[in-house]
Design an enzyme around this catalytic site. Structure first.
Site, PDB file in Angstrom:
ATOM      1  N   HIS A  46      14.603 -28.747  -1.959  1.00  8.95           N
ATOM      2  CA  HIS A  46      14.801 -30.063  -2.564  1.00  8.95           C
ATOM      3  C   HIS A  46      13.479 -30.583  -3.075  1.00  8.95           C
ATOM      4  O   HIS A  46      12.950 -31.566  -2.577  1.00  8.95           O
ATOM      5  CB  HIS A  46      15.340 -31.043  -1.520  1.00  8.95           C
ATOM      6  CG  HIS A  46      16.766 -30.812  -1.185  1.00  8.95           C
ATOM      7  ND1 HIS A  46      17.755 -30.883  -2.120  1.00  8.95           N
ATOM      8  CD2 HIS A  46      17.364 -30.512  -0.016  1.00  8.95           C
ATOM      9  CE1 HIS A  46      18.905 -30.642  -1.543  1.00  8.95           C
ATOM     10  NE2 HIS A  46      18.701 -30.399  -0.268  1.00  8.95           N
ATOM     11  N   GLU A 133      24.214 -26.503   4.059  1.00  8.53           N
ATOM     12  CA  GLU A 133      24.086 -25.696   5.283  1.00  8.53           C
ATOM     13  C   GLU A 133      25.391 -25.724   6.075  1.00  8.53           C
ATOM     14  O   GLU A 133      25.859 -24.697   6.580  1.00  8.53           O
ATOM     15  CB  GLU A 133      22.938 -26.215   6.157  1.00  8.53           C
ATOM     16  CG  GLU A 133      22.755 -25.375   7.426  1.00  8.53           C
ATOM     17  CD  GLU A 133      21.819 -26.012   8.442  1.00  8.53           C
ATOM     18  OE1 GLU A 133      20.760 -26.540   8.054  1.00  8.53           O
ATOM     19  OE2 GLU A 133      22.153 -25.969   9.644  1.00  8.53           O
TER      20      GLU A 133
END
Ligand code: F3S
Length: 288
Positions: A46, A133
């Site tokens: 990110h 995730e």
């Protein structure tokens, strides 16, 4: 005025490994006779700067399963968050080269849920249902997993008769919140096992951030706007230090420090490159 930089600020082991993997692939392809395109399944981290740098070097981001379907040849690097079994199989079926940089701590969760769901246990993932995730972990369960993010979710979970549960956690989940949710599940009369799969890197980063923020007059949290672990750091620091700012890079920093400021603390999320942290740190040290 003192500036205190958290030792645990920035890339964790898994993210460092994943980013290095992509750069290694770029080098390998430069030297190869037949050059193959390189893709990452989702942005590797990110962090817009890192993703941009990789893009400039020819690495493309596959945003979805549809994007993956459209690829004819090349290398697909799996980021530290991991992916579900089905996507793994799709990469294989399409004859693409899979370079798996799933963090070993996340891989461990995949192995646990795969084994426990095959045994018949109901998998409960404590985490954010929209997080990649968690999506990946769900993808290794042989029967649908339940995601619990809030107290309400935990209270609403109705035990299935005679079915044991296996609780795991998203690696970046807040430890105290995890314990609270597990407590609620236990009170509802669930049997089974609880595996704390929260990664130490996150715990350490959060504990250190809290400690520094509790002493600091101003606290700076550096990280991507979409990084959930950075947002959590910001949340923790804001509770301890009223003047906490969240920035992506030095360009966002708009500091006005009064004479009374004695300590400025700095921490950064798991996907923040070292050069950005260094830039902020030296700016604060030199300008004030
Ligand atoms: Fe891995 Fe922990 Fe980082 S799970 S990706 S080392 S936060």
């Amino acid at each position: 005025m003192e500036v205190k930089l958290a030792k645990s600020a920035g890339f964790c082991f898994g993210v460092k490994r994943a980013v290095e993997t992509v750069y290694e692939q770029i080098e390998e392809q430069k030297a190869a006779d037949k050059k193959l395109p390189i893709y990452t399944y989702g942005p590797i981290i990110h962090n817009e700067q890192v993703v941009k740098d990789l893009e400039d070097k020819g690495v493309r981001v596959l945003e979805s399963r549809e994007d993956l379907e459209a690829v004819r040849e090349g290398i697909v690097v799996i980021r530290s968050h991991g992916i579900g079994k089905e996507i793994c199989e799709l990469i294989g079926k399409k004859g693409l080269i899979c370079v798996d940089a799933t963090c070993p701590f996340v891989k461990r969760i995949h192995n646990i849920v795969e084994k426990e769901s095959v045994r018949g246990r109901q998998i409960v993932i404590i985490g954010n249902p929209g997080h990649p995730e968690v999506e990946g972990i769900k993808g290794w369960c042989s029967s649908p997993a339940v995601v619990v993010e809030s107290e309400k979710d935990a209270e609403n979970l109705v035990p299935e008769k005679d079915r044991e549960i296996c609780v795991v956690s998203q690696t970046t989940f807040n430890y105290n919140k995890f314990q609270d949710l597990v407590e609620i599940l236990k009170k509802s009369g669930y049997n089974g096992s609880v595996v704390n799969t929260i990664c130490n890197a996150t715990e350490e980063r959060q504990t250190e951030a809290k400690e520094i923020a509790s002493q600091a007059d101003v606290m700076i949290v550096i990280g991507g706007a979409h990084s959930s672990n950075t947002r959590k750091l910001y949340e923790i620091c804001s509770r301890e230090c009223a003047q906490t700012c969240f920035i992506q890079s030095l360009a966002d920093l708009n500091l006005e420090l009064s004479e009374s400021v004695r300590l400025v603390g700095i921490t950064a999320g798991a996907s923040t490159p070292n050069n950005i942290i260094e830039e902020v740190q030296s700016y604060v040290r030199n300008e004030f």
